[in-house]
Design a protein around this motif. Structure first.
Motif, PDB file in Angstrom:
ATOM      1  N   THR A 265      32.082  34.517  37.533  1.00  0.00           N
ATOM      2  CA  THR A 265      32.734  35.392  36.565  1.00  0.00           C
ATOM      3  C   THR A 265      32.626  34.869  35.137  1.00  0.00           C
ATOM      4  O   THR A 265      32.538  35.648  34.185  1.00  0.00           O
ATOM      5  CB  THR A 265      34.218  35.585  36.929  1.00  0.00           C
ATOM      6  OG1 THR A 265      34.852  34.300  37.026  1.00  0.00           O
ATOM      7  CG2 THR A 265      34.350  36.308  38.260  1.00  0.00           C
TER       8      THR A 265
ATOM      9  N   ASN B 181      28.946  35.486  42.168  1.00  0.00           N
ATOM     10  CA  ASN B 181      30.135  36.014  41.487  1.00  0.00           C
ATOM     11  C   ASN B 181      30.685  35.021  40.471  1.00  0.00           C
ATOM     12  O   ASN B 181      31.883  34.733  40.425  1.00  0.00           O
ATOM     13  CB  ASN B 181      31.221  36.380  42.512  1.00  0.00           C
ATOM     14  CG  ASN B 181      30.770  37.481  43.454  1.00  0.00           C
ATOM     15  OD1 ASN B 181      30.051  38.392  43.055  1.00  0.00           O
ATOM     16  ND2 ASN B 181      31.187  37.392  44.715  1.00  0.00           N
TER      17      ASN B 181
ATOM     18  N   GLU C 297      23.836  33.122  36.131  1.00  0.00           N
ATOM     19  CA  GLU C 297      24.877  32.773  37.098  1.00  0.00           C
ATOM     20  C   GLU C 297      24.514  31.459  37.773  1.00  0.00           C
ATOM     21  O   GLU C 297      23.370  31.248  38.170  1.00  0.00           O
ATOM     22  CB  GLU C 297      25.018  33.867  38.149  1.00  0.00           C
ATOM     23  CG  GLU C 297      25.670  35.143  37.654  1.00  0.00           C
ATOM     24  CD  GLU C 297      25.886  36.120  38.788  1.00  0.00           C
ATOM     25  OE1 GLU C 297      26.827  35.928  39.573  1.00  0.00           O
ATOM     26  OE2 GLU C 297      25.091  37.075  38.900  1.00  0.00           O
TER      27      GLU C 297
ATOM     28  N   TYR D  50      31.612  45.279  39.425  1.00  0.00           N
ATOM     29  CA  TYR D  50      31.703  44.334  38.311  1.00  0.00           C
ATOM     30  C   TYR D  50      31.168  44.990  37.047  1.00  0.00           C
ATOM     31  O   TYR D  50      30.154  45.686  37.097  1.00  0.00           O
ATOM     32  CB  TYR D  50      30.921  43.039  38.572  1.00  0.00           C
ATOM     33  CG  TYR D  50      31.182  42.059  37.449  1.00  0.00           C
ATOM     34  CD1 TYR D  50      32.321  41.260  37.478  1.00  0.00           C
ATOM     35  CD2 TYR D  50      30.365  42.015  36.331  1.00  0.00           C
ATOM     36  CE1 TYR D  50      32.607  40.409  36.427  1.00  0.00           C
ATOM     37  CE2 TYR D  50      30.653  41.170  35.270  1.00  0.00           C
ATOM     38  CZ  TYR D  50      31.767  40.366  35.323  1.00  0.00           C
ATOM     39  OH  TYR D  50      32.079  39.543  34.274  1.00  0.00           O
ATOM     40  N   PRO D  51      31.855  44.781  35.901  1.00  0.00           N
ATOM     41  CA  PRO D  51      33.079  44.005  35.740  1.00  0.00           C
ATOM     42  C   PRO D  51      34.270  44.686  36.410  1.00  0.00           C
ATOM     43  O   PRO D  51      34.246  45.899  36.635  1.00  0.00           O
ATOM     44  CB  PRO D  51      33.257  43.935  34.226  1.00  0.00           C
ATOM     45  CG  PRO D  51      32.525  45.110  33.691  1.00  0.00           C
ATOM     46  CD  PRO D  51      31.360  45.309  34.601  1.00  0.00           C
TER      47      PRO D  51
END
Length: 822
Positions: free
Chosen positions: A599, A597, A593, A736-737
């Motif tokens: 994505t 968050n 990441e 998440y997901p």
């Protein structure tokens, strides 16, 4: 650590009403080119001065090397670098938006001139607008040159370590060899007995690697060198000495058969060597399908693989024992799993040309499951590399057959485990493969293959052991590609699958590839998975690598769970395995990441790792700091909703510093149909978790939503209503997901890392709302869908007793079997 039986998940008395299904080189242009261009000129001037001042004592300073950072939406193609007088050395992962280049003094003049034009300092008919993409010109730092293994295990003061040093390759092999020669001379001159030196080297078309022996002080000096690309510790082999690679027959411990009631795994493969002394005690039966006349497949059920040396035997050994390497180290082999073997290929690893593979599989599965009630796991480590999945396409034939069998025989509670498939590679492309790793995993050709797209099966990708060559551990020319434990194996494949469902579901150890110059060496002892040899008279063990050998590790876990929970459904076994899974502790930068968050990066992680690497102990047992609450064999009417109540999380759990993870796993087995392009699944399910809101509010919102004219948007309408009625409270738990991605498959897991500042988890119960929707399944044929649900609550501090506190709050009995305290 204590091992407790899992807890039941309390279900409220509310079942929400059934609902009916309704009908029918670029980037943003800059406005500050003048000031920005002059800033870049200042930066390049500073880099030049720094380079001139730092004369290399290792004679490794031929050119200026620096990093060009790019804007988030910017790009600078390699074709645009040459006119700038720059040569591309490396392109970092896209998420980092940077490239590494080098330039001679003469070349640098060209770059500076174009920056002057770009800034408006020099008149020219050209604007060089593509330089808008550049945000900054910076030097590489020692941290950029420190390999991950060295970062994890730094050199201690006074230690002399053997390390792998990689230089930036200029394209001139003669020049690179000269640099290594000079480096060797300098290192030897720094120690009286030549303890520090270059002990081995490899100069190829793209790679320049030297095995060096240096002290921590000299290492720190080398990490300051611009011409050094990376320094890393060498991978460690699985075993310390080759003697551990084999055990003589006379030294084998006594091997007893598993208990009669223990679960078994059916391996559909090339057969199995029935007389192998470590396989025979666990072998239930082996047979050939469907060639009863023995005309195409000769040699009976024994492993007939003459091309790779015993693929079926290798897969079978892992299905029985799980970790054979551990058994070799401890010289202890006690099987807890029965083996059944269905041979479906001939000596050339070919299927019978006169029989459909779908029929071979059907015959084998029905034969063994009808004759052996404990045969519940079917491992398929076979696939067709020509059939990689393409986004938007329909389901493959064999995968569809597997889903059909899983649904039709659901009363037998079978779990299918399938390898994701291996990426093909050419034997002379080792250098390029290492350079491109792991970026090539995201090419379209790297998608999972038939039949790993089966929806109700567990598809398994592969990760590296983090070990290197056993026999050639000091050879700089032989180096593993992935190198770090938990990194994707260089040959693994990624998802997503049909209708965008998360595939592969899981990953496990499948080994690494080793390169020797340009040559790729598969199945290298040390970097590969240890299993059993087909011809055990020479050696009982051999090394294999591939997703084929990751899948049976998961099959072994599933069998252990069925032995522990003999009355469980296949849905519960899949949910427990997914719930126990975690991402590896170390991820390549291309999969990390870049922001909270993130994505896009999280989706990449799902494509490669699925839900992660399962842990058999966590799947079997709860512990003080890890509580599992579950529900199995529950039926939900199609078109309706159910609510589960999770007790408020304990105050100790929320107030004690550490990592807190709450996860929910759902597994169900719906009807499937490959001819339906609108939805492969005939029934879909999804779940949403709520906090800091009353049960009555949830019920009212869902009841009202059920009366709308938009049944497909039922959940979204309910969520919108709840948020509107509870402003600013954050009542929807951000698992998440997210639901939109999870609900595409029939094995779903969502989790949240609960922060110190999170609110609403300890004051009142959390509510888990489960919904079931009809796609194309006919109401007169299917009124309800069975499922299993697993909720886990974890704290990283082992002193946090979340289990017993939740047990008191649930006020229900633990599931059987009885607790096992160790």
């Amino acid at each position: 650590m204590s091992q407790f039986e899992h807890l039941e998940l309390p279900k409220t008395s509310i079942e929400l009403p059934r609902r009916s299904r309704g009908g029918g080189g670029g980037g943003t242009s800059r406005s500050d080119r003048s000031s920005h261009g002059q800033q870049l000129l200042t930066q390049i001037s500073g880099l030049t001065q720094r380079s001139k001042q730092n004369t290399s004592q290792f004679h490794l300073n031929p050119k200026l090397i620096f990093k060009i950072k790019l804007s988030p939406d910017g790009s600078l193609q390699e074709s645009a670098l040459s006119p700038l007088g720059l040569t591309l050395l490396a392109q970092e992962p896209r998420v980092n938006k940077a490239i590494v280049v080098f330039a001679t003094d003469e070349d640098l003049t060209q770059f500076q001139f174009r920056l002057e034009v770009y800034s408006g300092l020099v008149e020219s008919p050209y604007e060089y607008g593509h330089l808008d993409a550049i945000t900054e010109l910076v030097a590489l730092e020692p941290a950029d040159r420190t390999g991950r293994l060295l970062e994890l295990e730094p050199i201690e003061p006074g230690e002399t370590a053997a390390l792998d040093l990689e230089l930036w390759h200029t394209g001139d092999n003669t020049e690179m060899r000269q640099y290594i020669d000079e480096l060797d001379d300098v290192l030897r001159g720094l120690s009286d007995n030549s303890e520090m030196r270059v002990s081995d080297r490899y100069v190829g078309s793209y790679l320049c690697i030297a095995r060096i022996k240096v002290t921590s002080d000299v290492l720190n000096l080398l990490l300051e060198e611009d011409f050094v690309k990376e320094i890393d510790r060498r991978p460690k082999p699985n075993f310390e000495t080759p003697a551990e690679y084999n055990i003589s027959l006379s030294d084998l411990p006594e091997v007893n058969s598993p208990s009669e009631q223990n679960c078994g795994v059916l391996v559909v493969d090339s057969g199995v060597t029935r007389g192998h002394p470590l396989i025979a005690p666990a072998l239930g039966e082996a047979e050939v399908f469907p060639d009863t006349a023995r005309e195409f497949i000769v040699g009976g059920p024994d492993d007939g693989d003459e091309l790779t040396g015993g693929h079926g035997t290798g897969v079978s050994g892992i299905a029985i024992y799980g970790d054979i390497g551990k058994g070799i180290e401890e010289n202890a082999f006690q099987p807890d799993v029965w083996l059944f073997s269905a041979r479906v290929t001939n000596q050339n690893n070919e299927y019978d040309p006169d029989s459909l593979l779908e029929n071979q599989l059907d015959d084998a599965v029905r034969y063994f499951t009808q004759n052996y009630a404990n045969c519940k796991i079917i491992n398929i480590s076979l696939g067709d590399a020509r059939l990689s999945f393409k986004d938007g396409q329909k389901q493959f034939r064999l995968a569809a057959k597997i889903d059909e069998l899983a649904y039709e025989l659901r009363h037998k509670n079978l779990v299918f485990v399938i390898s994701a498939g291996n990426l093909p590679y050419e034997m002379g492309t080792g250098e390029q493969m290492r350079i491109d790793y792991p970026n090539y995993l995201f090419e379209e050709s790297a998608k999972i293959i038939e039949p790993a797209t089966a929806a109700i099966a567990l598809s398994v990708g592969s990760i590296s052991l983090g070990t290197g060559s056993l026999q050639y551990s000091n050879d700089a020319q032989r180096t593993a590609i992935a190198r770090v434990q938990g990194y994707p194996s260089p040959f693994t494949r990624r998802g997503f699958g049909v209708d965008g469902m998360i595939k592969p579901d899981l990953i496990d150890f499948g080994g690494d590839l080793v390169i020797d110059r340009t040559r790729i060496i598969p199945n290298e002892p040390g970097a590969s998975i240890m299993t059993f040899a087909r011809d055990f008279t020479g050696s009982m063990f051999r090394a294999y690598c591939g997703t084929s050998f990751a899948a049976p590790r998961v099959a072994n876990i599933a069998a252990q769970l069925f032995t522990l929970f003999p009355n469980a459904t296949s849905n519960l076994i899949r949910a427990l395995i997914a719930s126990s899974a975690e991402l590896p502790g170390e991820l390549p930068s291309v999969l990390q990441e870049q922001k909270r968050n993130d994505t896009k990066q999280l989706a990449k992680q799902l494509q490669v790792f699925g839900y992660g690497h399962p842990d058999v102990t966590r799947a079997k047992y709860s512990a003080e700091n890890y509580a599992v609450l579950l529900e199995d064999d529950r039926q939900i009417p199609v078109g309706s909703f159910q609510i589960f109540e999770i007790p408020p999380l304990p105050e100790q759990y929320l107030s004690t510093p550490g990592t807190r993870i709450l996860s929910v796993a759902l597994a169900f087995d719906p009807p499937t149909r490959p001819t339906r392009g609108d939805s492969y699944l005939g029934i879909t399910m999804e779940f949403n978790l709520f906090k800091d809101v009353s049960k009555d509010s949830i019920v009212q919102a869902f009841v009202n939503a059920s009366r709308t004219d938009s049944p497909e948007d039922f959940t979204e309408i309910s969520l919108s209503t709840l948020k509107k009625n509870n402003p600013g409270k954050g009542i929807a738990v951000g698992l998440y997901p997210g639901s939109n991605l999870r609900k595409k498959g029939c094995l779903q897991k969502g989790q949240i890392n609960i922060s110190d500042r999170a609110k609403g988890f300890g004051e009142q119960p959390l509510y888990l709302v489960l919904s079931c929707s009809r796609k194309w399944a006919k109401p007169e044929e299917i009124e309800s869908q069975r499922y299993a649900l697993v909720v886990s609550v974890y704290h990283s501090d082992p002193e946090v007793d979340v289990y017993n506190q939740l047990k008191l709050k649930t006020q229900v009995s633990p599931i059987i079997p009885r607790a096992r305290i160790r």
